[in-house]
Design an enzyme around this catalytic site. Structure first.
Site: not given
Ligand code: NAI
Length: 701
Positions: A106, A126
């Site tokens: 990210e 995730e």
């Protein structure tokens, strides 16, 4: 140096931010603070024309600090930091290597350019932890690769390599040679070409990739891949948001959702298992003063199903291993199986032919026990018979050098008794691998009352190179895992005698989240294997005429499971698909009539409760009797060895989620229906409910 783990170096007009936070450059609070200070330093220096962000050690940022999940939310801090880099007025280049996951990826997406060395892998795993990417991932990746591919990437949770990352469109350049040298050269060439900042947040998601059908398909996929869970569906919503909102709005949405996800049982369960797995090696009383023997050479006795797999584990760890069998044909078969296993890995591209040759060369097959003399550890995996184990251990005692560990892979035999056949019971320990031994991650390490601390430590540490998760247990019938399996399997078998179909039972368990219904497991393992265990242990079985009678009935009818195409189900040749078989059902009904088992209607909930309550209840006995060190260890055994869903956190975690008082009243309810023989609540469960305390509180005492 801006902090202990982040420094800024200058190379003329370039600033290199270099992070060094071993072992895997987790984005801890200290790293974030260092990155924040580096950002300030760069903002203040007008001579800098571009920034390169890279990490030292084995990998670029491997991800966020999972340890912070249970603390206050950090997303706003992440977001401010990452947005700060994205907003810089000069190009920011992420130069990556290793395994770039979650928060690490990210951050790279918030940079303006991304380059990576050839072997780099990228993933957003995730959803497997019950959350969604929470540091901008759900908003930035769709802007770079389109919503459709972003959804595939997030939902699969699997890593992609450099070639795929470039095809998808989130990687600009593959580095050959030295990462830093190439990063500097590439950045200069971008500067020379007049390239400036290229902010992901300013892009829009391509509308053709974000149609209603795309999101519908993704939601369907999320439900299929992650049944009983919500995070994957939330991820779909967050990506949908990216298609019709500004970055800032999308990030707000993402933050709110990820913080909801963190409160969910699926996330708390998965995070619990993640940490429980890390903790199993922590053994009270095994301090620094206890020395493990370094294992430079190993031996395995018995070249059957388990022995071959165990030898592969040693060879994969680079440890030379001598594989001994008593029978020439069995040894040849065993070595051929080892070779076949490696060959199929090569065929599937999982191993190079050179590595295969190297590993095969580490495995030496022999009929000569004397070859075991120099082994530091010997694992016995001969047939499950006490007299045979005695014979083998007496032989090992006379041959193997002093100080070596003598381990047994027995599933059911009393290791105290096995140790009696040696003059060195302190060296004897259980190393209970699971089938297939080279694949399954669990290793139950079973200590007797006499096993030395050094032997325990040697095996717990050996688990690491063998790539196993070791869980320490004490001797009892079935140790931790198989002991808890007893009631679970017993009820499944009992219910098919009462008239439930095998599919009804297995589907109820699979719907609940077990990787495979237990009756299908029996078909896979071989009904005869179970029956042999039942026969060997008949003297210890309770006085219940229906006990494991489904197995016996099928076995008596020559149904051995997948190996001969018929067991609880029927199988076509060469195909593992289970087909309902009226013949099997009739055999079970006939046995039920003989036994006068009262028929019964089973709801899905009853099937799940009757299998799971005894399993959980037995966990409290295992803990109360100190067979397991910790409740979390029991959770690791069942999630890593028995297909218990990680998102439910393991049996002990789940017992607390459902409420200990509900488990206790459930046990009592079934005791009222079926009698107390199998439904006696564990004393520890009763104690916890009566005192109104949690497992963690009880363990603290
Ligand atoms: P297997 O029947 O496949 O292999 C046993 C091997 O031992 C055979 O190759 C046989 O020739 C050899 N052997 C017999 N007597 C010997 C002797 N005196 N010296 C040297 N070798 C001898 O058995 P399997 O399934 O591999 O089981 C081995 C052990 O592992 C048993 O104690 C079993 O309970 C345990 N175990 C088995 C699991 C499974 O799923 N098969 C799982 C976990 C443990």
């Amino acid at each position: 140096m801006v902090s202990s783990c982040v420094r800024v170096e200058r190379d003329h007009e370039l600033a290199l931010i270099i992070v060094d936070n071993p072992p895997v450059n987790t984005i801890t609070a200290a790293v974030r603070e260092g990155l924040r200070q580096a950002l300030e330093e760069i903002r203040a220096d007008r001579d800098i024309r571009a920034v390169i962000l890279m990490c030292e050690g084995s990998t670029f940022f491997s991800g966020a600090d999972i340890g912070e999940f249970s603390g206050p939310p950090r997303e706003v801090e992440y977001r401010t930091l990452f947005n700060g880099y994205e907003a810089l007025g000069i190009p920011v280049v992420a130069a990556m290597h290793g395994t770039v996951m979650g928060g690490g990826l990210e951050l790279a997406l918030a940079c303006h350019y991304r380059i990576a060395s050839g072997a780099t892998r990228f993933a957003m795993p995730e959803v497997t932890l019950g959350i969604i990417p929470g540091a901008g991932g759900t908003q930035r990746i769709p802007r770079l690769v389109g919503a459709e591919r972003a959804l595939e990437f997030i939902l699969s949770a699997k890593p992609v390599g450099v070639v795929q990352a470039m095809e998808m469109g989130f990687l600009d350049h593959a580095v050959e040679g030295d990462l830093r040298t190439d990063a500097v050269a590439q950045t200069r060439s971008w500067l020379a070409a007049g390239k400036g900042p290229r902010r992901t947040g300013e892009l829009s998601v391509r509308p053709a990739t974000a149609t209603p059908e795309v999101f519908e398909r993704a939601a369907e996929q999320a439900r299929k891949l992650y049944p009983n869970r919500n995070a994957a569906l939330v991820a779909v919503e967050a990506v949908r948001k990216s298609a019709n909102s500004s970055l800032i709005e999308g990030l707000e949405f993402e933050t709110a959702r990820v913080n909801e996800c963190k409160q969910s049982t699926e996330s708390r369960g998965a995070v619990h298992v993640f940490f429980a797995e890390r903790d199993t090696r922590r053994v009270p009383g095994l301090g620094e003063d206890v020395r493990a023997t370094p294992v430079k050479e190993a031996g395995v006795v018995g070249a059957g199903t388990m022995g071959g797999g165990i030898a592969i584990c040693f060879a994969n760890a680079g440890i030379p291993v001598t594989l001994v069998d008593a029978d020439t044909a069995a040894l040849e078969r065993g070595m051929a199986n080892v070779e076949r296993t490696y060959r199929s890995m090569v065929d599937r591209g999982r191993l190079s032919a050179a590595d295969m040759a190297q590993r095969m060369a580490l495995i030496r097959g022999t009929l000569d026990f004397a070859q075991l003399r120099d082994a530091d550890v010997v694992v016995e995996a001969v047939y499950e018979s006490m007299s045979l184990k005695h014979e083998v251990f007496a032989k090992l005692d006379s041959i193997v050098k002093p100080g070596a560990v003598l381990a047994t892979n027995t599933s059911t035999l009393d290791i105290e008794k096995i140790a009696d056949s040696t003059s060195r019971p302190e060296a004897v320990i259980g190393m209970h691998f699971f089938s297939p031994a080279n694949v399954m991650p669990l290793l139950e390490v079973v200590r007797t009352t006499r096993t030395s601390p050094a032997a325990i430590k040697t095996v717990m540490e050996l688990a690491k190179p063998l790539r196993k998760t070791p869980v320490l247990a004490r001797v009892c019938y079935g140790f931790i895992g198989n002991r808890m399996m007893e009631g679970y399997a017993r009820e499944a078998e009992r219910m098919v005698l009462e008239g439930a179909t095998p599919r009804q039972v297995d589907s109820a368990l699979e719907d609940w989240g077990m990787a495979m219904g237990i009756l299908s497991v029996f078909d896979m393992a071989g009904i005869d294997v179970g029956v042999n265990v039942h026969k060997a242990n008949a003297s210890q079985y309770p006085p219940d005429p229906t006990y494991y009678q489904a197995d016996f009935a099928l076995h008596d009818a020559g149904r051995l499971g997948q190996k001969n195409g018929k067991g609880y189900y029927r199988y076509e040749k060469g195909n593992r698909t289970r087909i309902d078989d009226p013949e099997a059902i009739e055999i079970l009904r006939a046995r039920a009539r003989e036994l006068k088992t009262a028929p019964r209607q089973h709801s899905t909930v009853e099937i799940q409760e009757r299998c799971l309550f005894p399993l959980l209840n037995e966990g409290f006995r295992v803990l109360g009797e100190r067979i397991a060190l910790r409740a979390a260890d029991i959770d690791v055994v069942w999630t890593s060895g028995y297909g218990f869903p990680r998102y439910r956190g393991g049996p002990m975690f789940h017992a607390e989620v459902m409420g200990l008082e509900n488990l206790l009243s459930g046990m009592r309810r079934y005791a009222d229906t079926f009698g107390p023989m199998h439904w006696e609540p564990a004393p520890l469960l009763v104690e916890l409910v009566e005192r109104g305390i949690t497992l963690a509180e009880w363990e603290k005492r």
